[in-house]
Write an enzyme that holds these catalytic residues in place. Structure first.
Site, PDB file in Angstrom:
ATOM      1  N   GLU A   1       5.960   3.960 -10.257  1.00  0.00           N
ATOM      2  CA  GLU A   1       7.127   3.124 -10.501  1.00  0.00           C
ATOM      3  C   GLU A   1       8.320   4.019 -10.868  1.00  0.00           C
ATOM      4  O   GLU A   1       8.136   5.200 -11.205  1.00  0.00           O
ATOM      5  CB  GLU A   1       6.824   2.181 -11.669  1.00  0.00           C
ATOM      6  CG  GLU A   1       5.703   1.177 -11.385  1.00  0.00           C
ATOM      7  CD  GLU A   1       6.148  -0.018 -10.566  1.00  0.00           C
ATOM      8  OE1 GLU A   1       6.624   0.147  -9.440  1.00  0.00           O
ATOM      9  OE2 GLU A   1       6.008  -1.148 -11.055  1.00  0.00           O
TER      10      GLU A   1
ATOM     11  N   HIS B   1       9.028   2.048  -5.433  1.00  0.00           N
ATOM     12  CA  HIS B   1       7.765   2.700  -5.812  1.00  0.00           C
ATOM     13  C   HIS B   1       6.997   3.179  -4.589  1.00  0.00           C
ATOM     14  O   HIS B   1       7.111   2.630  -3.500  1.00  0.00           O
ATOM     15  CB  HIS B   1       6.904   1.825  -6.734  1.00  0.00           C
ATOM     16  CG  HIS B   1       6.244   0.635  -6.123  1.00  0.00           C
ATOM     17  ND1 HIS B   1       5.896  -0.477  -6.855  1.00  0.00           N
ATOM     18  CD2 HIS B   1       5.831   0.355  -4.867  1.00  0.00           C
ATOM     19  CE1 HIS B   1       5.296  -1.360  -6.076  1.00  0.00           C
ATOM     20  NE2 HIS B   1       5.254  -0.885  -4.870  1.00  0.00           N
TER      21      HIS B   1
ATOM     22  N   ASP C   1      -3.728   3.099  -4.267  1.00  0.00           N
ATOM     23  CA  ASP C   1      -3.487   2.493  -5.581  1.00  0.00           C
ATOM     24  C   ASP C   1      -4.345   1.245  -5.774  1.00  0.00           C
ATOM     25  O   ASP C   1      -5.006   0.785  -4.845  1.00  0.00           O
ATOM     26  CB  ASP C   1      -1.989   2.158  -5.762  1.00  0.00           C
ATOM     27  CG  ASP C   1      -1.419   1.310  -4.623  1.00  0.00           C
ATOM     28  OD1 ASP C   1      -2.183   0.875  -3.741  1.00  0.00           O
ATOM     29  OD2 ASP C   1      -0.195   1.079  -4.625  1.00  0.00           O
TER      30      ASP C   1
ATOM     31  N   ASN D   1      11.328  -1.804  -5.530  1.00  0.00           N
ATOM     32  CA  ASN D   1      12.021  -0.972  -6.529  1.00  0.00           C
ATOM     33  C   ASN D   1      11.874   0.515  -6.216  1.00  0.00           C
ATOM     34  O   ASN D   1      12.113   1.357  -7.071  1.00  0.00           O
ATOM     35  CB  ASN D   1      11.480  -1.282  -7.937  1.00  0.00           C
ATOM     36  CG  ASN D   1       9.992  -0.981  -8.053  1.00  0.00           C
ATOM     37  OD1 ASN D   1       9.353  -0.584  -7.075  1.00  0.00           O
ATOM     38  ND2 ASN D   1       9.446  -1.164  -9.231  1.00  0.00           N
TER      39      ASN D   1
HETATM   40  C1  GLP Z   1       2.166  -2.830  -3.292  1.00  0.00           C
HETATM   41  C2  GLP Z   1       0.992  -1.959  -2.820  1.00  0.00           C
HETATM   42  C3  GLP Z   1       1.506  -0.663  -2.257  1.00  0.00           C
HETATM   43  C4  GLP Z   1       2.468  -1.018  -1.145  1.00  0.00           C
HETATM   44  C5  GLP Z   1       3.704  -1.731  -1.674  1.00  0.00           C
HETATM   45  C6  GLP Z   1       4.543  -2.374  -0.587  1.00  0.00           C
HETATM   46  O1  GLP Z   1       2.517  -2.538  -4.582  1.00  0.00           O
HETATM   47  N1  GLP Z   1       0.021  -1.745  -3.854  1.00  0.00           N
HETATM   48  O2  GLP Z   1       0.423   0.127  -1.790  1.00  0.00           O
HETATM   49  O3  GLP Z   1       2.870   0.158  -0.473  1.00  0.00           O
HETATM   50  O4  GLP Z   1       3.378  -2.715  -2.598  1.00  0.00           O
HETATM   51  O5  GLP Z   1       3.958  -3.596  -0.186  1.00  0.00           O
HETATM   52  P1  GLP Z   1       4.431  -4.502   1.023  1.00  0.00           P
HETATM   53  O6  GLP Z   1       4.052  -3.748   2.258  1.00  0.00           O
HETATM   54  O7  GLP Z   1       3.660  -5.786   0.902  1.00  0.00           O
HETATM   55  O8  GLP Z   1       5.891  -4.671   0.905  1.00  0.00           O
END
Ligand code: GLP
Length: 246
Positions: A148, A143, A72, A141
């Protein structure tokens, strides 16, 4: 523990969890030297990526036929911004492995044609025969990538408006306050079509979303629940993220 189709593993530490994640990635590239790997960003997989890179280098594993795509990206955030997913992947994986450009395909965050940019990503994946391993985190949330809550179950690469939670939490990646409204992401169908899906979560902040992911019915209102429908999925968590399950 086997939960529906998910292989759930709970580790004593983030380090052990990351070693296991790196080992899974290494096994994929050893078994399929031309593997296509799809990588999330975020804090969660940082150590797994470092250990993966270390093993590739110290064990002299040939990844010259592998390819890597991003999960992403923040739409509109340039790749030179240290908070972008592109910057992260170069910093943690691509530069340490000295990967040439032709082995990397990332979303174009600055595209003026979102549909064409998404179609190019889908085409790259299809031409490589699909994703062999997808590494994801879990958003607070639920995702996956920027799928989302409410995302389209049948989506491939697409653009999605970010929820307020994602916009707020997302600020942690940026050096200064940054406007983030939309994400460009692999779709939920792409997630489900990947041959192996490894979802990672660590720390007590993720305990509630991990519990919901495992206990709530599979639904687009909590995209992470789709891991339970994936036939080759793994959920690696540390004991803090597992605290509501024990
Ligand atoms: C972000 C990233 C995702 C990731 C998620 C969790 O939105 N773009 O690819 O999996 O959040 O992030 P974190 O590991 O910092 O909790």
């Amino acid at each position: 523990m086997k939960l529906l189709t998910v292989e759930l593993k709970i580790f004593n530490s983030y380090k052990n969890q990351s070693e296991a994640a790196a080992a899974l990635m290494v096994n994929v590239v050893l078994n399929k030297p031309d593997a296509l790997c799809c990588l999330a960003t975020g804090d969660t997989p940082k150590l797994a990526y470092r250990l993966f890179v270390e093993r590739i280098k110290t064990e002299k594993i040939d990844v010259s036929n592998c390819a890597f795509v991003g999960l992403d990206e923040w739409l509109g955030v340039p790749p030179k911004n240290s908070g972008s997913c592109s910057y992260y992947l170069y910093e943690h994986v691509f530069n340490p492995l000295q990967l040439p450009f032709n082995q990397i395909f990332l979303f174009d965050a600055l595209t003026e044609n979102e549909a064409s940019s998404c179609a190019k990503m889908d085409m790259f994946i299809n031409l490589r025969g699909g994703i062999d391993v997808m590494i994801t985190g879990i958003g607070m949330n639920g995702h996956i990538g920027f799928n989302e809550p409410g995302t389209d179950e049948y989506s491939h690469a697409h653009v999605m408006a970010l929820h307020n939670t994602t916009k707020t939490i997302g600020q942690k990646y940026f050096a200064t306050k940054t406007a983030i409204h939309k994400g460009i992401t692999q779709g939920l169908a792409t997630v489900m079509e990947s041959k192996k899906l490894l979802m990672l979560a660590n720390g007590k902040a993720k305990a509630q979303i991990v519990q919901k992911t495992l206990e709530e019915p599979v639904s687009v209102s909590l995209p992470s629940t789709f891991i339970k429908k994936h036939p080759g999925s793994y959920l690696f968590i540390d004991k803090e993220a597992a605290q509501n399950l024990l």
